[in-house]
Design a protein around this motif. Sequence first.
Motif, mmCIF file in Angstrom:
data_model
loop_
_atom_site.group_PDB
_atom_site.id
_atom_site.type_symbol
_atom_site.label_atom_id
_atom_site.label_comp_id
_atom_site.label_asym_id
_atom_site.label_seq_id
_atom_site.Cartn_x
_atom_site.Cartn_y
_atom_site.Cartn_z
ATOM 1 N N ILE A 332 0.859 -1.183 0.000
ATOM 2 C CA ILE A 332 0.000 0.000 0.000
ATOM 3 C C ILE A 332 0.892 1.228 0.000
ATOM 4 N N ASP A 333 0.646 2.139 -0.925
ATOM 5 C CA ASP A 333 1.453 3.354 -1.042
ATOM 6 C C ASP A 333 0.548 4.584 -0.991
ATOM 7 N N LEU A 334 1.135 5.715 -0.637
ATOM 8 C CA LEU A 334 0.420 6.980 -0.711
ATOM 9 C C LEU A 334 0.137 7.309 -2.169
ATOM 10 N N PRO A 335 -0.978 7.960 -2.450
ATOM 11 C CA PRO A 335 -1.360 8.206 -3.852
ATOM 12 C C PRO A 335 -0.568 9.346 -4.481
ATOM 13 N N ASP A 336 -0.532 9.340 -5.802
ATOM 14 C CA ASP A 336 -0.060 10.500 -6.548
ATOM 15 C C ASP A 336 -1.214 11.497 -6.650
ATOM 16 N N VAL A 337 -0.928 12.759 -6.369
ATOM 17 C CA VAL A 337 -1.968 13.784 -6.352
ATOM 18 C C VAL A 337 -1.647 14.811 -7.429
ATOM 19 N N PRO A 338 -2.540 15.023 -8.379
ATOM 20 C CA PRO A 338 -2.270 15.976 -9.480
ATOM 21 C C PRO A 338 -1.934 17.372 -8.960
ATOM 22 N N GLY A 339 -0.824 17.932 -9.472
ATOM 23 C CA GLY A 339 -0.414 19.278 -9.103
ATOM 24 C C GLY A 339 0.401 19.341 -7.824
ATOM 25 N N TRP A 340 0.620 18.193 -7.175
ATOM 26 C CA TRP A 340 1.400 18.142 -5.935
ATOM 27 C C TRP A 340 2.486 17.086 -6.074
ATOM 28 N N HIS A 341 3.613 17.322 -5.416
ATOM 29 C CA HIS A 341 4.700 16.346 -5.452
ATOM 30 C C HIS A 341 5.187 16.072 -4.031
ATOM 31 N N ARG A 342 5.786 14.897 -3.828
ATOM 32 C CA ARG A 342 6.271 14.513 -2.508
ATOM 33 C C ARG A 342 7.460 15.386 -2.117
ATOM 34 N N ALA A 343 7.563 15.662 -0.799
ATOM 35 C CA ALA A 343 8.608 16.535 -0.277
ATOM 36 C C ALA A 343 9.115 15.963 1.047
ATOM 37 N N PRO A 344 10.306 16.406 1.501
ATOM 38 C CA PRO A 344 10.815 15.930 2.799
ATOM 39 C C PRO A 344 9.884 16.327 3.941
ATOM 40 N N LEU A 345 9.872 15.522 4.986
ATOM 41 C CA LEU A 345 9.015 15.796 6.137
ATOM 42 C C LEU A 345 9.484 17.040 6.879
ATOM 43 N N ASP A 375 0.581 17.635 4.912
ATOM 44 C CA ASP A 375 0.977 16.292 5.342
ATOM 45 C C ASP A 375 -0.226 15.362 5.237
ATOM 46 N N MET A 376 0.008 14.157 4.707
ATOM 47 C CA MET A 376 -1.040 13.145 4.624
ATOM 48 C C MET A 376 -0.652 11.957 5.491
ATOM 49 N N ALA A 377 -1.579 11.518 6.343
ATOM 50 C CA ALA A 377 -1.386 10.332 7.177
ATOM 51 C C ALA A 377 -2.542 9.376 6.921
ATOM 52 N N VAL A 378 -2.217 8.098 6.732
ATOM 53 C CA VAL A 378 -3.232 7.085 6.453
ATOM 54 C C VAL A 378 -2.978 5.882 7.355
ATOM 55 N N ALA A 379 -4.038 5.354 7.944
ATOM 56 C CA ALA A 379 -3.978 4.102 8.703
ATOM 57 C C ALA A 379 -4.994 3.148 8.102
ATOM 58 N N VAL A 380 -4.590 1.907 7.842
ATOM 59 C CA VAL A 380 -5.436 0.928 7.170
ATOM 60 C C VAL A 380 -5.598 -0.298 8.063
ATOM 61 N N TYR A 381 -6.843 -0.761 8.183
ATOM 62 C CA TYR A 381 -7.157 -1.945 8.992
ATOM 63 C C TYR A 381 -7.895 -2.965 8.125
ATOM 64 N N ALA A 382 -7.459 -4.226 8.186
ATOM 65 C CA ALA A 382 -8.242 -5.288 7.566
ATOM 66 C C ALA A 382 -9.531 -5.500 8.349
#
Length: 504
Positions: A332-345, A375-382
């Motif tokens: 599971i990966d963070l999504p690509d968001v149009p017009g935004w790019h990943r950056a250092p924390l 900042d985007m944070a995601v938690a996933v539970y089965a």
Amino acid sequence: MTVAAAAPRRDAWATHGGALALVALVIVALFPGDVADLVRIWWTSTTFGHCLFIAPVVAWLVWQRRGQLARLTPVAWLPGLALVAAGGLAWLVGDAGGVALARHLGLVLMQQGAVVTVLGPNVARGLLFPLAYALFLVPFGEGLEPPLQAVTVAIVMPLLHAAGIAASVDGVLIHAGRYYFEVAEACSGAKFVIAMLAFGALVANLCFVSWARRAVFMAVCLIVPVIANGIRAFGTIYAADRTSLEAATGFDHIVYGWVFFGLVMAGVLAIGWRWFDRAPDDPAFDPATLQGRVSHTMPLALAGALVLATAALFPAWSAVLATRAEPLPPRIDLPDVPGWHRAPLDTQAAWQPNYPGADHQLFGRYTDAAGHSVDMAVAVYARQREGAELVGFGIGVLREADRWVRVADEPAIAGGTAMRITAPGPVERIVATWYRVGDVTTGDDRRVKIETMKARLFGGPLRAVALHLSAVARPGQDARGSIERFAAALGPVERMADRMTDPR
């Protein structure tokens, strides 16, 4: 009462009392996790420390009634199983939804149902107040903390202005004189309000006959500690302004922990003393009015077996439900968001939510061409389970004893709840929150519990996702606007969440 009539009654009490003790112990053994959780809360929580005294008080109330109870004959009563079943259902709902309050309430109701079933309705009516008072064994009232924080602030601010101290307030943060003060959950006075309600209920039963006087006394038990807590908070801030923060808070911790509640109790008793209308030696009840014929009786051994079978049904049902699980994607990966790019924390204003039981956790920072950062944070539970819940105390935006504290709730952002938090520095963040439980998207913690319960009980999808978008509030930067722009570019939360939980 003749000796010949008393002897069989004593034998009945010995037999039924022994059976009740055995049934109560087995019920405790059926729910060891919940019993341990209750004891831990009573022992470690400052809010619910008064619960440690409830069981001894209940035992004393029963002992106080021993003379009247001896004139009643216990019988095993079939309808009492309804209360056991109600308690088991409450426990199952709490277990399915991850609501500790419902589980603990269910456990107490099952024990109350055992008393009614094994001893019968006449004895249960004689024990009505001790049985009802046992409900204070359940830790409840945490929901009072936010409104009581607001009330405390509303009391403190006029007092500070009247005392000539320049003060301003931002949510639960008060800037007064040389210092900032947080009216935290522990300072809301909730623990004293809850304890005073338990104390007030006991006094109302022991010292009043008139229901009107009981109601007024209970209202006093609610109002007086709230006002007193506001005055205490004002006194702490005033003392800090006149001396030092260390001296004022040190004195406040001593007074707040050891003296304050005693003074409030004494004050409430002093207020109600002249209106007490019940003599100390009045009997708790009249046994002659509880001697009616009882129908729907059954053998004692059958009653005990049915109580235990009813109580055992619900953890067995829960164990069957717990075997259900849904697979998650292997990666599971963070999504690509149009017009935004990943950056250092951001290391200067570091923050991450707390999800200790999640199957997957992701955290990343995005920046757009205009320099906005989110900042985007995601938690996933089965599936959610004990120790792995989507919402709960210390789970989510703020963990227990976090350096970040809640300042105030903010207007919703794109359907998600929003909160403003702050940390030493000072630095502020806006955090927007969405949850995806099965096929439902919401920002409401309570809706999460309801949907989780429905999924576990009725076979719905068990997968769950938490999404947080946050931005640091800095001069010249609109944190809320940055989150809104990012959320619009991200698209529907449900689409992103479903993609993260789809194993195909």
